[in-house]
Design a protein around this motif. Sequence first.
Motif, PDB file in Angstrom:
ATOM      1  N   LYS A  84       0.791  -1.232   0.000  1.00 28.09           N
ATOM      2  CA  LYS A  84       0.000   0.000   0.000  1.00 28.09           C
ATOM      3  C   LYS A  84       0.825   1.284   0.000  1.00 28.09           C
ATOM      4  CE  LYS A  84      -1.192   0.620   4.880  1.00 28.09           C
ATOM      5  NZ  LYS A  84      -2.335   0.647   5.795  1.00 28.09           N
ATOM      6  N   TYR A  85       2.109   1.217   0.319  1.00 30.07           N
ATOM      7  CA  TYR A  85       2.967   2.406   0.287  1.00 30.07           C
ATOM      8  C   TYR A  85       3.585   2.493  -1.104  1.00 30.07           C
ATOM      9  CZ  TYR A  85       2.017   2.314   5.193  1.00 30.07           C
ATOM     10  OH  TYR A  85       1.350   2.301   6.395  1.00 30.07           O
ATOM     11  N   VAL A  86       3.242   3.538  -1.813  1.00 33.77           N
ATOM     12  CA  VAL A  86       3.552   3.646  -3.236  1.00 33.77           C
ATOM     13  C   VAL A  86       4.257   4.962  -3.545  1.00 33.77           C
ATOM     14  CG1 VAL A  86       1.573   2.195  -3.883  1.00 33.77           C
ATOM     15  CG2 VAL A  86       1.288   4.677  -3.716  1.00 33.77           C
ATOM     16  N   THR A  87       4.574   5.130  -4.812  1.00 31.97           N
ATOM     17  CA  THR A  87       5.096   6.396  -5.321  1.00 31.97           C
ATOM     18  C   THR A  87       4.201   6.838  -6.489  1.00 31.97           C
ATOM     19  OG1 THR A  87       6.511   5.287  -6.926  1.00 31.97           O
ATOM     20  CG2 THR A  87       7.496   5.802  -4.755  1.00 31.97           C
ATOM     21  N   LEU A  88       4.336   8.084  -6.867  1.00 35.72           N
ATOM     22  CA  LEU A  88       3.617   8.564  -8.040  1.00 35.72           C
ATOM     23  C   LEU A  88       3.956   7.697  -9.253  1.00 35.72           C
ATOM     24  CD1 LEU A  88       1.822  10.650  -9.495  1.00 35.72           C
ATOM     25  CD2 LEU A  88       3.887  12.010  -9.855  1.00 35.72           C
ATOM     26  N   HIS A  89       5.224   7.299  -9.369  1.00 32.16           N
ATOM     27  CA  HIS A  89       5.648   6.452 -10.475  1.00 32.16           C
ATOM     28  C   HIS A  89       4.823   5.171 -10.537  1.00 32.16           C
ATOM     29  CE1 HIS A  89       8.541   3.467 -12.338  1.00 32.16           C
ATOM     30  NE2 HIS A  89       8.288   4.317 -13.309  1.00 32.16           N
ATOM     31  N   LEU A  90       4.679   4.497  -9.413  1.00 31.13           N
ATOM     32  CA  LEU A  90       3.915   3.254  -9.387  1.00 31.13           C
ATOM     33  C   LEU A  90       2.444   3.503  -9.731  1.00 31.13           C
ATOM     34  CD1 LEU A  90       3.802   0.222  -8.879  1.00 31.13           C
ATOM     35  CD2 LEU A  90       3.352   0.729  -6.479  1.00 31.13           C
ATOM     36  N   LEU A  91       1.875   4.595  -9.235  1.00 35.42           N
ATOM     37  CA  LEU A  91       0.477   4.891  -9.542  1.00 35.42           C
ATOM     38  C   LEU A  91       0.281   5.234 -11.016  1.00 35.42           C
ATOM     39  CD1 LEU A  91      -0.756   6.787  -6.367  1.00 35.42           C
ATOM     40  CD2 LEU A  91      -1.017   4.376  -6.981  1.00 35.42           C
ATOM     41  N   LEU A  92       1.243   5.898 -11.602  1.00 37.21           N
ATOM     42  CA  LEU A  92       1.170   6.165 -13.046  1.00 37.21           C
ATOM     43  C   LEU A  92       1.186   4.856 -13.834  1.00 37.21           C
ATOM     44  CD1 LEU A  92       3.342   9.274 -13.960  1.00 37.21           C
ATOM     45  CD2 LEU A  92       1.181   8.642 -15.002  1.00 37.21           C
ATOM     46  N   VAL A  93       2.092   3.969 -13.495  1.00 41.96           N
ATOM     47  CA  VAL A  93       2.151   2.671 -14.172  1.00 41.96           C
ATOM     48  C   VAL A  93       0.836   1.926 -13.961  1.00 41.96           C
ATOM     49  CG1 VAL A  93       3.293   0.410 -14.188  1.00 41.96           C
ATOM     50  CG2 VAL A  93       4.672   2.505 -14.082  1.00 41.96           C
ATOM     51  N   HIS A  94       0.328   1.941 -12.732  1.00 42.66           N
ATOM     52  CA  HIS A  94      -0.932   1.262 -12.428  1.00 42.66           C
ATOM     53  C   HIS A  94      -2.086   1.829 -13.264  1.00 42.66           C
ATOM     54  CE1 HIS A  94      -3.911  -0.917 -10.091  1.00 42.66           C
ATOM     55  NE2 HIS A  94      -4.606   0.202 -10.050  1.00 42.66           N
ATOM     56  N   MET A  95      -2.187   3.152 -13.356  1.00 43.19           N
ATOM     57  CA  MET A  95      -3.294   3.754 -14.108  1.00 43.19           C
ATOM     58  C   MET A  95      -3.145   3.562 -15.615  1.00 43.19           C
ATOM     59  SD  MET A  95      -5.880   4.654 -12.420  1.00 43.19           S
ATOM     60  CE  MET A  95      -6.701   5.112 -13.927  1.00 43.19           C
TER      61      MET A  95
END
Length: 196
Positions: A131-142
């Motif tokens: 659950k602890y993420v970075t903007l980078h990971l959220l961009l890849v996820h989206m």
Amino acid sequence: MASDPKADLHRYLRTARDTVVWKLDGLSEYDVRRPLTPTGTNLLGLVKHLATTEQEYFGACMGREFPEKLPWIEQIDTGADPNADMFATADESREDILSLYRRAAEFADTTISELPLDAPGVVPWWPEDRKYVTLHLLLVHMIAETNRHAGHVDILREGLDGVAGLREGVSNLPDQDWAAYRERVELAAREAADRA
């Protein structure tokens, strides 16, 4: 020329968004809403879902507040209606949902533009170890999430009226006799089934 990783990721997200929205063009109000699979998957619902996820991941998960309260979030969070973001109600117009998606995308774009890729965030509904993420990971996820649903809308739209391809003006498909190709695929499937 050096690549800018954040700009590259952002471009892929924007392209996928454009594809999803384009697939609704020219369809009737019924066709953008009607369930096209046994689980109720529908075109406008996928757009509503993507609007919901963009504002969540690039909003609350990154310590930012989307300026609107989406009424169906509480229904999802409480379990009252876990699919409340997967369809448009009769009172929600196509323009309502598309406008929400544009606003959620603009909000997400601001987060993406203002924060560095290593900006920390938290996705409270993900497992503790992830659950602890970075903007980078959220961009890849989206990007993955949006492209997954872009694939859904591709197939749903093709099933409705035969419109296929990457985006308006760029089909990304070979120019060929698709009926003959489909028949060739069908024949190969039947031959393989007969051999089994």
